[in-house]
Design a protein around this motif. Sequence first.
Motif, PDB file in Angstrom:
ATOM      1  N   CYS A 102       0.826  -1.207   0.000  1.00 44.67           N
ATOM      2  CA  CYS A 102       0.000   0.000   0.000  1.00 44.67           C
ATOM      3  C   CYS A 102       0.860   1.257   0.000  1.00 44.67           C
ATOM      4  O   CYS A 102       0.528   2.230  -0.680  1.00 44.67           O
ATOM      5  N   CYS A 125       0.585   4.016  -2.912  1.00 41.09           N
ATOM      6  CA  CYS A 125      -0.104   5.263  -2.566  1.00 41.09           C
ATOM      7  C   CYS A 125       0.812   6.464  -2.311  1.00 41.09           C
ATOM      8  O   CYS A 125       0.360   7.602  -2.420  1.00 41.09           O
ATOM      9  N   SER A 180      -4.922  12.799   0.179  1.00 38.22           N
ATOM     10  CA  SER A 180      -5.134  11.819  -0.900  1.00 38.22           C
ATOM     11  C   SER A 180      -4.339  10.540  -0.621  1.00 38.22           C
ATOM     12  O   SER A 180      -4.809   9.437  -0.912  1.00 38.22           O
ATOM     13  N   GLU A 181      -3.158  10.673  -0.035  1.00 38.44           N
ATOM     14  CA  GLU A 181      -2.357   9.497   0.309  1.00 38.44           C
ATOM     15  C   GLU A 181      -3.009   8.714   1.454  1.00 38.44           C
ATOM     16  O   GLU A 181      -3.049   7.477   1.421  1.00 38.44           O
ATOM     17  N   ASP A 197      -6.202   8.650   2.148  1.00 35.18           N
ATOM     18  CA  ASP A 197      -7.390   7.995   1.580  1.00 35.18           C
ATOM     19  C   ASP A 197      -6.981   6.751   0.789  1.00 35.18           C
ATOM     20  O   ASP A 197      -7.609   5.693   0.903  1.00 35.18           O
ATOM     21  N   CYS A 198      -5.936   6.910  -0.009  1.00 34.31           N
ATOM     22  CA  CYS A 198      -5.444   5.778  -0.807  1.00 34.31           C
ATOM     23  C   CYS A 198      -4.992   4.636   0.096  1.00 34.31           C
ATOM     24  O   CYS A 198      -5.327   3.471  -0.137  1.00 34.31           O
ATOM     25  N   THR A 244      -8.029   2.875   1.685  1.00 28.94           N
ATOM     26  CA  THR A 244      -8.716   2.029   0.705  1.00 28.94           C
ATOM     27  C   THR A 244      -7.886   0.792   0.372  1.00 28.94           C
ATOM     28  O   THR A 244      -8.411  -0.324   0.310  1.00 28.94           O
ATOM     29  N   CYS A 245      -6.595   1.004   0.172  1.00 28.49           N
ATOM     30  CA  CYS A 245      -5.694  -0.109  -0.154  1.00 28.49           C
ATOM     31  C   CYS A 245      -5.699  -1.159   0.956  1.00 28.49           C
ATOM     32  O   CYS A 245      -5.799  -2.355   0.694  1.00 28.49           O
TER      33      CYS A 245
END
Length: 105
Positions: free
Chosen positions: A31, A35, A46-47, A49-50, A53-54
Amino acid sequence: MPPNHHDLERIRQQIVLANIQELIQKMTRRCFNACVALPGLELRSSERDCLSTCMDRFMDSVQVVSCQYFRRRRRQQQLRLARLAASSASSSSSASGGPTDERGK
């Protein structure tokens, strides 16, 4: 001296812990690489969130694979038990002389 129940349980727990640690390391590595393009002092939203999610997808994947694995193992055990029962039934039938007709032959 053979290991006692307490020793075996402790070993089992250590194996489970090692597997969990390995899983977390793999998830973190994958991840993070997916990300975080340029590591800095803080993660951008954004990182974050990524990564979230990952990690969720990774854990979902592990859960699906684990469920399938244990379902397959259970099915294989049931097949093995069914074969054993069938084998046992056929050998006890042949040991008793097998089926006879009404005249005792």
